[in-house]
Each structure stands twice: as structure tokens, then as C-alpha cells.
Enzyme design. Structure first.
Site, short mmCIF file in Angstrom:
data_model
loop_
_atom_site.label_atom_id
_atom_site.label_comp_id
_atom_site.label_asym_id
_atom_site.label_seq_id
_atom_site.Cartn_x
_atom_site.Cartn_y
_atom_site.Cartn_z
N GLU A 53 -7.49 -69.55 -2.53
CA GLU A 53 -8.42 -69.44 -1.41
C GLU A 53 -8.49 -67.98 -0.99
OE1 GLU A 53 -9.36 -71.21 3.04
OE2 GLU A 53 -8.21 -72.37 1.58
N ASP A 55 -3.81 -72.73 -1.78
CA ASP A 55 -3.98 -73.85 -0.86
C ASP A 55 -4.26 -75.10 -1.68
OD1 ASP A 55 -4.36 -75.43 1.36
OD2 ASP A 55 -6.43 -74.78 1.68
#
Length: 479
Positions: free
Chosen positions: A89, A84
Site C-alpha cells: 500500500e 497491508d
């Protein structure tokens, strides 16, 4: 509401309240070799986790325009890992126990660290579990997710009281940082201030510019207003919080998630304390963060002034009055909450190793004194980041010895197989079965939080996050 069940394995798993929780953590990458690309390493590690370590099943489809096929996927523990905005993430699986929420947050750290070790890259690359980049002014998030009843009414007084809790809980959930940032994106000129901020409580406070807002980037709010429950819309809504810091201390993570879950239980049952609405929650968030020495006064809507510590005691008293005795882990949380608030007044050093900002500040003060450094010295900024290094051989957090209460908890939630096994009492269990199956299959598939599919018409909807769906998934995969 969050099940806060007893952490002892021999105790029965009682679901007294009814909440699913999960954390999303964005990790910074720190490359120690100038010849290596910082941007390339998150992708390399992601690919290793899915292709060599075989810890999950990569997406075969576009999830949206920013997530092409192969950008990420679901893991064997039921969680998700993806890229991300250049960061890795990790989203933990659905958890219905407080202990599991902490265990599966730490599972993301373990997954990344094991990948670096197996790639023999630990001397070149580190992952940093924090929320700021001192050198670019960027911030990246630790988002909290709490399932709530759809019929819950978010009236202005309810929202105001919730915002008051969230703005003041940072006194025990903040990760701490040197200096300050301008709240407006890409504006590096700090606002005028009579007293420069040398060290503050929260990493996210300066980057929060709204109390409630829908979008995440460039207009970060305390509460994200997207109505996306990832479950049955008729029964559930999902409270998505952007205000929290990533915690190195598992004890602090337990306080962050557990106290918030208890407050949401009071909200749903109409037991909120009255008279705790801030004049401006965003301003109060920043003012509290900028005062690590206290006394943390905030202005209330009624014109009165109260201290953040006093406000937290009010919330704890309400939680104790209505929730004490429901469950062993709730009782553990309430007692720990009381211990922390009392320690602020009587012995803050007792919180070293448990509350991150206190721990970090203590370490930096000792080092600055020993080396005669000022607080704007680049050496201290480097140590600020190293506090959040997830590698125990490098991370400064791991060098601190806490008291027995905190140490026992922090050690008890580091479970080696949590990166590869799901919680047994939520929808993550069934999803994990599907991940394991499709990881070894050549069939096309689509895995989502609330469904799995194989082919254009073969789909299993999993709209109840409290159900394991293990038998349904087994039948689906045998078709």
C-alpha cells in the site's frame, strides 16, 4: 479545501481554498512464474525500496498489532509505503494542489516499477493498480482523504447530498470490470438477477454495503466514519472515502479528486444544490454501475427519478456558479468536468484514454470481436487485469491513444523525481527532511504523519498540514 492552482510552473502558487488531499493505493501482485511465490514478492519489493533503493526510512517500532517493525515506513517524498493484508500500500504525501495530488499518486506506480526493473524482475512479476481479484472475489482499495474544517456540520441533508454526488460520480471515475461480485464477503453465489452483468462501470460498487460506517473490512461503506484528522483536532477533520476505484488514467484521477474537492468547498460554504438526496445511496451505486449503456436512473428521497448524468450537471452548475474564476486550475477542472459530461451525450469515444471504464470496455469489445470471445472467457478476464498493469510495456492502458486534451494532461503529470522529492508547500516537506536524516542515522526515531521523535522525550509535533515545518525540522535535527 483543495488548492487547485495553475499547472504551469511560471504561475504563482495561489492558495485560494484550503484543503489537503491524499490517496492510498493498494496494489495487486501478479506473478507470471508458477515457481515463484505471490505472497513473497510484495515484501521483497518493499525491502528493496527501503534497503537498496534507500527511498525512505523503515519503522523501528510497532505501529499497531498488524504493523510490526520493518513492515513499512515513510518515504523521501513524504508519503508512506507498507504491507497491508499481503498487498503493498502506498499513501501519497499531503498535497494542496490538484496537479500535485495526481503527480504524487503516480509516484507510487513509478516507485514500484523502478524497483522491479532494478531487481530485474519485470519478466516474472507485475503490479496491478486495480481493486478486484477475479479469481478469489477479493477487493482492495483506493482510499481518498480530504481535510475539512472541524466546524463543518454534517447534517442529514448535507450527508445525503454528498452521498448522491459520490454515488453518481462513478460515471467518469469508474475503472470498469467484467462481471459482478456478491456484496457479502466470501459469498460467491451472486444475488438473483434478471439480467446478468456482463461489464460494469465501477470495481468497488458491488463491494460497498453501507453508506457510512466506521470499520473498513467486511462492512465497506461509501464514507468511512473514523474521526482521525492526523492534524489539530480543534481545526480539522478528515473525510475518508472508500468508494473510489484506482484509476490508470491521470485525467480520471484529476476528475475524481478535483470534483470531490470542489463539492466539499460548496458544502463548507453552504452552497450545496437542493433536492439531490437518494432514496438509498448503496443501491443507487450498484444500479448505476450495472448499466454501462445508461441511462443511469436513480430514485430520489422525494420519490422522483433522476439520471446520474443530470445529477452531475446539477453539481457542476453549482460549482461553476460559486467557484468559477477563483483560480486557474479550478477553471481547468470545471471546463474538463463539463467536457466529460457533454461527451457522454454527444461523443463518448472522445473519452477513450481519459475515462477508464470507457477505455477498458472499448478495448475488450474490440478484442472479443476480433477473437470471437464471449464475455466470460478467461482470456478477457486476464486482459481486464492487464489493463491495470503499471508497466507501460505490458499495461493495456498505455497502448491507447487519447485525444490531445487528455494526452497532454496525462503526460504532464508524470514527473520522474516525484518518488524522491516531496511537495514543497505542505507538511510533507519537513517530514521528508526527517526521513532523509534518520535514514542515514543510527539514532532511534519515530516518524508519524503529524510528528517526529528521537528518544523518549524529544518530539516535534506538526499539527498543521499546511505548514512545511522545514525550519522547525532542521532545528530539531540539529539538537
Amino acid at each position: 479545501m483543495l488548492v487547485i492552482a495553475c499547472p504551469l510552473p511560471l504561475m504563482r502558487d495561489v492558495r485560494v481554498v484550503n484543503r489537503v488531499v491524499g490517496l492510498e493505493t493498494e496494489y495487486g501482485a501478479l506473478v507470471h512464474d508458477a515457481e515463484l511465490s505471490t505472497e513473497a514478492w510484495p515484501a521483497r519489493v518493499k525491502n528493496y525500496i527501503f534497503r537498496q533503493a534507500r527511498a525512505g526510512a523503515l519503522d523501528l517500532h510497532y505501529r499497531d498489532y498488524e504493523e510490526p517493525p520493518g513492515n513499512g515506513g515513510f518515504l523521501l517524498n513524504g508519503g508512506r509505503l507498507y504491507l497491508d493484508m499481503g498487498h503493498i500500500e502506498y499513501a501519497s504525501p499531503e498535497c494542496v494542489r490538484l496537479r500535485d495530488a495526481v503527480v504524487y499518486d503516480l509516484a507510487g506506480d513509478a516507485l514500484l516499477l523502478n524497483a522491479l526493473r532494478e531487481m530485474q524482475a519485470c519478466d516474472h512479476v507485475s503490479f496491478i493498480k486495480n481493486n478486484i481479484d477475479h479469481y478469489t472475489g477479493a477487493t482492495f482499495g483506493c482510499h481518498e482523504n480530504y481535510l475539512m474544517r472541524r466546524e463543518t456540520q454534517f447534517t442529514p441533508p448535507v450527508l445525503g447530498t454528498l452521498l448522491c454526488f459520490l454515488a453518481t460520480r462513478q460515471i467518469y471515475t469508474g475503472a470498469g470490470r467484467i462481471g459482478q461480485a456478491h456484496p457479502l464477503a466470501f459469498d460467491f453465489d451472486l444475488p438473483p438477477s434478471a439480467t446478468p452483468v456482463r461489464f460494469q462501470i465501477s470495481q468497488r460498487a458491488d463491494h460497498i454495503v453501507n453508506d457510512i460506517y466506521q470499520w473498513v473490512q467486511f462492512n465497506r461503506a461509501i464514507i468511512n466514519a473514523r474521526d482521525e484528522p492526523l492534524a489539530d483536532y480543534r481545526k480539522f477533520r478528515r473525510l475518508h472515502l472508500l468508494i473510489g476505484d484506482s484509476n490508470m488514467s491521470p485525467f480520471a484521477t484529476a476528475l475524481k479528486v478535483g470534483t470531490t474537492a470542489c463539492i466539499l468547498t460548496l458544502l463548507e460554504e453552504g452552497k450545496f444544490p437542493r433536492g439531490l438526496i437518494l432514496q438509498d445511496a448503496v443501491v443507487a451505486t450498484r444500479e448505476v454501475s450495472h448499466q454501462p449503456d445508461g441511462p443511469w436512473p436513480v430514485e430520489l428521497e422525494n420519490g422522483e427519478t433522476a439520471g446520474a448524468l443530470e445529477i452531475q450537471w446539477r453539481f457542476l452548475e453549482a460549482a461553476g456558479k460559486y467557484l468559477q474564476g477563483r483560480d486557474a486550475e479550478i477553471d481547468w477542472l470545471l471546463e474538463s468536468w463539463s467536457f466529460v459530461l457533454d461527451s457522454f451525450a454527444t461523443n463518448p469515444d472522445a473519452l477513450i484514454g481519459g475515462v477508464d471504464w470507457i477505455t477498458k470496455r472499448w478495448l475488450l469489445e474490440k478484442f472479443a470481436e476480433a477473437e470471437s470471445l464471449s464475455w466470460d472467457d478467461p482470456w478477457l478476464l486476464s486482459l481486464d487485469l492487464e489493463y491495470h498493469n503499471i508497466d507501460p510495456s505490458r499495461g493495456l492502458f498505455f497502448q491507447v491513444k487519447a485525444g490531445k486534451r487528455i494526452t497532454d494532461w496525462n503526460q504532464s503529470v508524470r514527473i520522474k523525481n516525484a518518488s524522491y522529492r516531496p511537495p514543497a508547500n505542505s507538511r510533507a516537506a519537513g517530514r521528508s527532511q526527517a526521513v532523509a536524516w534518520f535514514r542515514n542515522s543510527e539514532l532511534p526515531y519515530v516518524i508519524n504523519w503529524d510528528s517526529i521523535a528521537s528518544g523518549p522525550q524529544d518530539i516535534l509535533v506538526m499539527s498543521d498540514p499546511f505548514s512545511t515545518y522545514t525550519s522547525e525540522v532542521s532545528a530539531f535535527l540539529r539538537r
